[in-house]
Scaffold this motif. Sequence first.
Motif, PDB file in Angstrom:
ATOM      1  N   ARG A   4       0.829  -1.214   0.000  1.00  0.00           N
ATOM      2  CA  ARG A   4       0.000   0.000   0.000  1.00  0.00           C
ATOM      3  C   ARG A   4       0.863   1.263   0.000  1.00  0.00           C
ATOM      4  NH1 ARG A   4      -4.175  -2.863   4.239  1.00  0.00           N
ATOM      5  NH2 ARG A   4      -5.472  -3.844   2.652  1.00  0.00           N
ATOM      6  N   VAL A   5       1.836   1.289   0.894  1.00  0.00           N
ATOM      7  CA  VAL A   5       2.695   2.484   0.947  1.00  0.00           C
ATOM      8  C   VAL A   5       3.322   2.733  -0.433  1.00  0.00           C
ATOM      9  CG1 VAL A   5       4.858   3.395   1.908  1.00  0.00           C
ATOM     10  CG2 VAL A   5       3.166   2.340   3.423  1.00  0.00           C
ATOM     11  N   VAL A   9      -3.461  -2.068  12.300  1.00  0.00           N
ATOM     12  CA  VAL A   9      -4.039  -0.918  11.583  1.00  0.00           C
ATOM     13  C   VAL A   9      -4.183  -1.183  10.080  1.00  0.00           C
ATOM     14  CG1 VAL A   9      -3.696   1.517  10.989  1.00  0.00           C
ATOM     15  CG2 VAL A   9      -3.135   0.714  13.290  1.00  0.00           C
ATOM     16  N   CYS A  10      -3.094  -1.575   9.459  1.00  0.00           N
ATOM     17  CA  CYS A  10      -3.118  -1.782   8.005  1.00  0.00           C
ATOM     18  C   CYS A  10      -3.539  -3.226   7.735  1.00  0.00           C
ATOM     19  CB  CYS A  10      -1.739  -1.475   7.413  1.00  0.00           C
ATOM     20  SG  CYS A  10      -1.772  -1.293   5.635  1.00  0.00           S
ATOM     21  N   PRO A  38      -8.036  -1.571   5.639  1.00  0.00           N
ATOM     22  CA  PRO A  38      -7.113  -0.693   6.376  1.00  0.00           C
ATOM     23  C   PRO A  38      -7.841   0.392   7.153  1.00  0.00           C
ATOM     24  CG  PRO A  38      -7.120  -0.159   4.034  1.00  0.00           C
ATOM     25  CD  PRO A  38      -7.978  -1.380   4.182  1.00  0.00           C
ATOM     26  N   ASN A  39      -7.303   0.682   8.329  1.00  0.00           N
ATOM     27  CA  ASN A  39      -7.873   1.739   9.161  1.00  0.00           C
ATOM     28  C   ASN A  39      -6.966   2.973   9.024  1.00  0.00           C
ATOM     29  OD1 ASN A  39      -9.099   3.272  11.063  1.00  0.00           O
ATOM     30  ND2 ASN A  39      -8.805   1.832  12.766  1.00  0.00           N
ATOM     31  N   CYS A  40      -7.032   3.615   7.882  1.00  0.00           N
ATOM     32  CA  CYS A  40      -6.064   4.675   7.549  1.00  0.00           C
ATOM     33  C   CYS A  40      -6.154   5.866   8.500  1.00  0.00           C
ATOM     34  CB  CYS A  40      -6.262   5.133   6.108  1.00  0.00           C
ATOM     35  SG  CYS A  40      -6.082   3.775   4.934  1.00  0.00           S
ATOM     36  N   CYS A  46      -3.538   5.558  11.139  1.00  0.00           N
ATOM     37  CA  CYS A  46      -2.219   5.128  10.672  1.00  0.00           C
ATOM     38  C   CYS A  46      -1.140   6.195  10.926  1.00  0.00           C
ATOM     39  CB  CYS A  46      -2.292   4.829   9.177  1.00  0.00           C
ATOM     40  SG  CYS A  46      -0.708   4.255   8.530  1.00  0.00           S
ATOM     41  N   ARG A  97      -3.113   5.133  -0.347  1.00  0.00           N
ATOM     42  CA  ARG A  97      -4.135   5.945   0.307  1.00  0.00           C
ATOM     43  C   ARG A  97      -4.382   7.212  -0.504  1.00  0.00           C
ATOM     44  NH1 ARG A  97      -4.928   9.187   5.984  1.00  0.00           N
ATOM     45  NH2 ARG A  97      -7.157   9.188   5.698  1.00  0.00           N
ATOM     46  N   ALA A 148      -6.260   1.955  -1.468  1.00  0.00           N
ATOM     47  CA  ALA A 148      -5.663   1.157  -0.387  1.00  0.00           C
ATOM     48  C   ALA A 148      -6.342  -0.207  -0.243  1.00  0.00           C
ATOM     49  CB  ALA A 148      -5.719   1.929   0.925  1.00  0.00           C
TER      50      ALA A 148
HETATM   51  S1  SF4 Z   1      -2.461   4.811   5.210  1.00  0.00           S
HETATM   52 FE1  SF4 Z   1      -3.858   3.096   5.268  1.00  0.00          FE
HETATM   53  S2  SF4 Z   1      -3.244   1.784   3.598  1.00  0.00           S
HETATM   54 FE2  SF4 Z   1      -1.571   3.206   3.955  1.00  0.00          FE
HETATM   55  S3  SF4 Z   1      -0.185   2.113   5.334  1.00  0.00           S
HETATM   56 FE3  SF4 Z   1      -1.564   3.332   6.603  1.00  0.00          FE
HETATM   57  S4  SF4 Z   1      -3.272   1.948   7.085  1.00  0.00           S
HETATM   58 FE4  SF4 Z   1      -2.135   1.044   5.393  1.00  0.00          FE
END
Ligand code: SF4
Length: 370
Positions: free
Chosen positions: A153-154, A197-198, A202-204, A207, A216, A221
């Motif tokens: 995701r990152v 969290v991820c 995902p619970n952005c 984060c 994101r 995501a």
């Molecule tokens: S922003 Fe969301 S998708 Fe990106 S690393 Fe954090 S929890 Fe994961």
Amino acid sequence: MQPLRTAAGKRAFVEKLLRWFALVMRPLPWRGNYEPYAVWISEIMLQQTRMERGVEYFKAWMHRFPDIRSVAEAREEAILAAWEGLGYYSRARNLHAAAKRIMAESHGIFPRFFKDIRALPGVGEYTAGAIAAIAFDDPVPAVDTNVMRVFARVCDIDIPLSDKAAKAYITETVRSLLSSGSPRLIIQGLMELGALVCRGIPNCGQCPVDAFCTARRLGVASARPPKKPKGAIVRLEMAAGILVRKGRILIRKRRPGGLWGGLWEFPGGNVGPGKSPEKALVRYLADETGITATIREKIAIVRHSYTTNRVVVHGYLCDVAGVLLPSFRDEERGKWVRIAEIDSYPFPAGHRKLLERLGWKEGGESASRR
Ligand code: SF4
């Protein structure tokens, strides 16, 4: 959006991650003095096992086997019995073999460096990296499924994580972060981020590194990592006979190797499509063990799953005529054991369920009268 490519970006990422990790870190029993033996056991146990269950087994294991010597000196039966319920028993057999090797080659001192840890039976690239980083604070990238998901995701990786290129890219990204802080904390912080969290969804909003996350920013995501097609489900039907004679019960030991190698089970075999489980069982017992058995009653049908297999086991209580020493094929071994002792033998989950259905712990007398 902060870039992760630059040295300053990496430092900022690690700083935010570690500040968050210090606040949310779960008090897991191997987090304390990071004793290498404890870290090793936790890493092997947590493969294919949920954290809550892993912690429960870890505590019981450390109570039963407090050090490498106690593992090396234990009988395989005791090792497998302590592992029962966790599945993937080759992990337990490899632990046992590795403990014996550590005793023989280095007087029980756990290897200090990645390449020696990697050489132990049952220790792959990831596990060796995790032990080196967590137990010894070495800058070795350890990339588990949680860490893979975070960086898919990152870095917005749009190919399945089973692809080698994805894994190699993520491993190098993690490696490039490890000089910005304690590898022990960075690796655990990344694992914790993926676990808490991820997650799948995902619970952005919670984060700590959302400012670095490309998926994101692009609003994709939840679509990262892309899923790989699932393997086909294999359905198996089996029949197992519980043969009781004079307060003893017949069990057999599976030959070494394979998923359940070295575990014990009730004799039986596969049931062909559309065939009668009763007839298949009686025929199996006659052909494969030389025992003439008649079915007394059906005890239960139990279901269990492993990897992509879905197994249905039909369990029967059987009467036995004459023969006491069955002749199993290959390296399988049969044994008549007292019902009261049955709990000390490790069983695969499906056969353990059959035992539980019989309720012999509470009602051993009724069975022993048979
Ligand atoms: S922003 Fe969301 S998708 Fe990106 S690393 Fe954090 S929890 Fe994961």
